[in-house]
Design an enzyme around this catalytic site. Structure first.
Site, short mmCIF file in Angstrom:
data_model
loop_
_atom_site.label_atom_id
_atom_site.label_comp_id
_atom_site.label_asym_id
_atom_site.label_seq_id
_atom_site.Cartn_x
_atom_site.Cartn_y
_atom_site.Cartn_z
N SER A 3 60.47 47.19 40.38
CA SER A 3 61.67 47.53 40.52
C SER A 3 62.46 47.39 39.29
O SER A 3 63.45 48.01 39.24
CB SER A 3 62.36 46.55 41.68
OG SER A 3 62.47 45.36 40.98
N LYS A 23 69.70 40.13 44.75
CA LYS A 23 70.02 40.79 43.46
C LYS A 23 71.65 40.98 43.12
O LYS A 23 72.10 40.81 42.38
CB LYS A 23 69.11 42.00 43.50
CG LYS A 23 67.62 41.85 43.10
CD LYS A 23 66.97 43.03 43.26
CE LYS A 23 65.44 42.99 42.91
NZ LYS A 23 64.76 44.22 43.21
#
Ligand code: ADP
Length: 783
Positions: free
Chosen positions: A686, A729
């Site tokens: 990612s 996140k």
């Protein structure tokens, strides 16, 4: 006077024999038999017969109860026999062994006062009349058949005897073998003796034997029925009595102990087979020297087995309101998790017998998995036991060692049941993802058996040996990393994910739960120690870096300890902990805020990563040096990044012209990519968008906006793929004061889980391609 008795002088001595009147016995020519002689007249007859050469006349009484038989009490046909052996026993009893010689009719009986004598006339055993051989053959077959059935009732009958009957071809021999060896009624035998036609003999024998077999069959049936009808209680009584008798006979004091085991075993709620097995062990104990190693092993075994909560169940009615209240009271937040747990409980309420429903609480450490499980136990009214599976690599850890092993113990499951003290506890199988398998066996297959509702009603522990019913127990498992749970186990579980906490949630948990709990544990009153809200926030921010609240709880405990000491020593009466006091009480700050890039720079991008302790902001740096096209990657991302780096380079080549990048850059420069060390991200790929953006920035010399953070995986054609851990996140971005977060368009639905505080402050931009990313991230000079 007896009608056959004659005067002495008429006796023809060659046909006169001392005589025994037999009770219930019939002799046959050629038959060897032994019997006890008790009556004085008969003993005398034996003695005198021996004096006169050893022949004796054996004739049967009509009725066995007649003590002093006269001629009319005797059958008219008997057998002259040879005395082969005499054995004198105490009480004037004589045992004799005789062999029949010939059949004889009784002509006269002489009662001489102390002995009987008889004049007899020899007669043939078998008449010589011709007989129909087919009829004989048919009769022989019938006799053999019925004999076979007869023999089946006597398992100890010699095989040779049965074989010799079954293969016999001579009718006479067949008759004799069967007659001599079957236990027939004496009246029947007398008839057989008197009859001399072999066909008649065989047919009478067949009839007698058939009725004997019928009687035996009936007897067997009655026995069987009686045996079944002895009820359990009686059986137990007999067993007890048996043991008591054994104990008495052994006369040992120590046997009292064994007897008390037996009593305990008798009162256990356990199936009969298991009870028998346990009684066998107690029985062995009786026979062993009490100080022997083996006796010790058995006692230890019985102690352990008896201690188990056989048939002991807690009963409690679950109500959803009560369960909800308990969950709410014990835990802050966790809305989705509580909902799922309540659904699970609702099913239990509707169908208490439901089996095979296993919840797996998944998520990082310290987020309340264990404590949720405890609350569920409380809500269901079950006792609670925890089994830690971390590092279990041996099947014996789950199932135990055989009791003969030195230091053997039951496995962890049975130990948990022991601790729970009921047979329907809630068992928490903690860290099921940490089960290892190696050469010592595969503990996960044992675990499967524990969890399988088809098998766990008779779970076998090697130590306990008798099956234990686990089917009423409720199992909840926990795992940090679902992907590490063996697939067959995962298949049986319903996974409930617990997300990591945001700082805000941690703050509330600390205020509402951790602080009150720790105060209580340290014997402090709320008025004695106050930790200010700012201090709590500072502990969360500067002293802990974790998804859960374990570290936070430790620090709070540490503050409580220190305060308790000060109060107890009289230094202070009440304490207030403010942010400035933390340094003195807890030491230096452990963590500083994430090192976000604070000004627009070339080649530096704020990436977002998802680690086991939650989300982190992870700036990524790229520099371009003159060189030969080497790519160097350093920092925490390691190998995962190599592939993303290659994809990024290829992609940048394809768009080089657009950003004024030297199309030959991959040949004449070296690229160095660095991601700072720190917690290892769970999802390396990612960082794809972050790296590409940094690369484009470094090559094109265009700075990157420092208030933009991003996450996303990339494809060669520049598409942005979805990622995991958006909630964590975005929380990291929030904490690092980002204004904008670029997220893959496919992750848009996940925004629902993102904390409202975060959503309020941060602008989320959904991106589909890398050009969208570059568009939003690069600080392109306008105009
Ligand atoms: P895990 O099993 O996930 O490692 P624990 O259940 O041991 O975590 O939790 C650690 C501590 O944090 C426990 O004291 C627990 O009560 C507390 N805790 C965790 N989450 C919450 C919550 N949502 N509300 C209240 N206390 C919590």
């Amino acid at each position: 006077m007896d009608r056959i008795i004659k005067s002495e002088k008429n006796i023809d001595n060659s046909n006169v024999f001392y005589t025994i009147a037999m009770r219930g016995l019939v002799a046959f020519p050629k038959m060897i038999m032994h019997f006890d002689v008790a009556r004085d007249k008969s003993v005398k007859a034996v003695e005198k017969a021996i004096d006169e050469g050893g022949k004796i006349f054996l004739v049967t009484q009509h009725e066995t109860y007649v003590d002093n038989p006269k001629a009319s009490d005797l059958y008219k046909v008997g057998v002259v026999a040879e005395i082969r052996q005499v054995l004198r026993l105490p009480d004037n009893i004589v045992k004799i062994l005789v062999e029949g010689v010939y059949k004889a009719n009784l002509v006269h009986l002489y009662d001489e006062g102390d002995v009987l004598r008889a004049e007899v006339k020899k007669t043939v055993s078998y008449s010589r009349a011709k007989y129909d051989s087919v009829e004989a053959e048919a009769l022989m077959r019938s006799v053999k058949d019925v004999f076979e059935r007869y023999a089946s009732f006597f398992p100890k009958m010699p095989k040779e005897l049965i074989a010799s009957v079954m293969t016999q071809e001579s009718p006479i021999k067949l008759f004799e073998t069967v007659t001599f060896n079957c236990n027939l009624n004496y009246r029947d035998k007398q008839t057989l003796l008197e009859e001399s036609n072999i066909i008649s003999k065989l047919s009478v024998l067949f009839a007698c034997l058939s009725s004997e077999v019928e009687i035996l069959e009936l007897e067997n049936l009655i026995n069987e029925q009686t045996k079944n009808s002895i009820d359990k209680g009686q059986k137990e009584y007999y067993l007890r009595e048996q043991m008591r008798v054994i104990q008495e006979q052994l006369g040992e004091d120590e046997s009292e102990e064994a007897y008390s085991y037996i009593n305990d075993i008798m009162s256990l709620k356990i199936d009969e087979k298991s009870r028998e097995k346990l009684l066998m062990e107690a029985d062995r104990l009786l026979k062993l020297p009490p100080a022997s190693q083996e006796a010790f092993v058995i006692k230890n075994y019985l102690d352990t087995v008896l201690e188990l909560p056989w048939g002991k169940y807690t009963k409690s009615k679950i109500t959803l309101e009560k369960a909800e209240a308990i969950l709410e009271k014990d835990h802050y937040g966790l809305k989705k998790v509580k909902e799922r747990i309540l659904e699970y409980l609702a099913v239990h309420i509707l169908n208490p017998e439901i089996k095979g429903q296993i919840i797996c609480l998944a998520g990082p450490p310290g987020i309340g998995k264990t404590s949720i499980a405890k609350s569920v136990a409380k809500a269901m009214g079950r006792s609670y036991a925890r089994v830690s599976l971390g590092g279990v690599r041996d099947e014996a850890d789950i199932r135990g060692h055989r009791k003969t092993y030195v230091g053997a113990m039951p496995g962890r499951i049975i130990t948990a049941v022991q601790q729970a003290e009921t047979s329907n506890p809630l068992i928490l199988l903690d860290e099921i993802d940490k089960l290892c398998s190696d050469i010592k066996g595969d503990p996960s297959s044992a675990m499967l058996e524990v969890l399988d509702s088809e098998q766990n009603d008779s779970f076998r522990d090697h130590f306990i040996e008798v099956p234990f019913d686990l089917s009423k127990a409720v199992f909840i498992t926990t795992a940090n990393d679902i992907s590490a749970v063996p697939a067959p186990l995962l298949d049986r579980m319903e996974v409930i994910e617990l997300p990591s906490y945001t700082a805000e949630e941690k703050f509330h948990i600390a205020k509402n739960h951790l602080i009150p709990k720790q105060l209580k544990e340290h014997g402090l009153k709320a008025s004695q120690l106050r930790i200010t809200d700012d201090a709590v926030r500072d502990i969360i921010q500067f002293y802990t870096k974790e998804a859960g609240v374990r570290g936070l709880e430790r620090y709070i405990a540490s503050l409580c300890r220190k305060s308790a000491k000060m109060i107890a020593s009289g230094d202070k009466k009440r304490i207030t902990v403010k942010p400035d006091d933390l340094h003195a009480l807890l030491g230096l700050k452990k963590y500083l805020p994430d090192i976000a890039s604070r000004k627009n720079q070339v080649g530096v991008v704020n990436g977002l990563a998802w680690t086991s302790v939650g989300g982190v902001l992870m700036p990524m740096e790229v520099i371009i040096l003159k060189g030969t096209g080497k790519i160097e990657i350093t920092g925490s991302l390691g190998d995962v990044m190599k592939e993303s780096a290659k994809i990024a380079v290829s992609y940048v080549r394809s768009i080089a012209e657009q950003y004024n990048i030297d199309p030959e850059f991959y040949k004449n420069s070296d690229i160095h990519i660095h991601a700072p060390e720190g917690a290892v991200p769970k999802d390396g790929p990612s960082a794809g968008v972050t790296m590409t953006t940094a690369l484009v920035s470094a090559l094109s010399d265009i700075p990157v906006k420092c208030d933009v953070a991003m996450t996303g995986e990339i494809t060669l054609h520049g598409k942005v793929l979805p990622i995991g851990g958006l909630r964590e996140k975005s929380m990291a971005a929030f904490k690092s004061d980002m204004n904008t977060v670029l997220i893959p368009a496919a992750n848009l639905p996940d925004l629902e889980d993102v904390d409202p505080v975060v959503k309020e402050k941060i602008r989320f931009i959904a991106v589909e391609t890398l050009s969208d990313v570059l568009e939003n991230a690069l600080d392109k000079p306008t105009g």
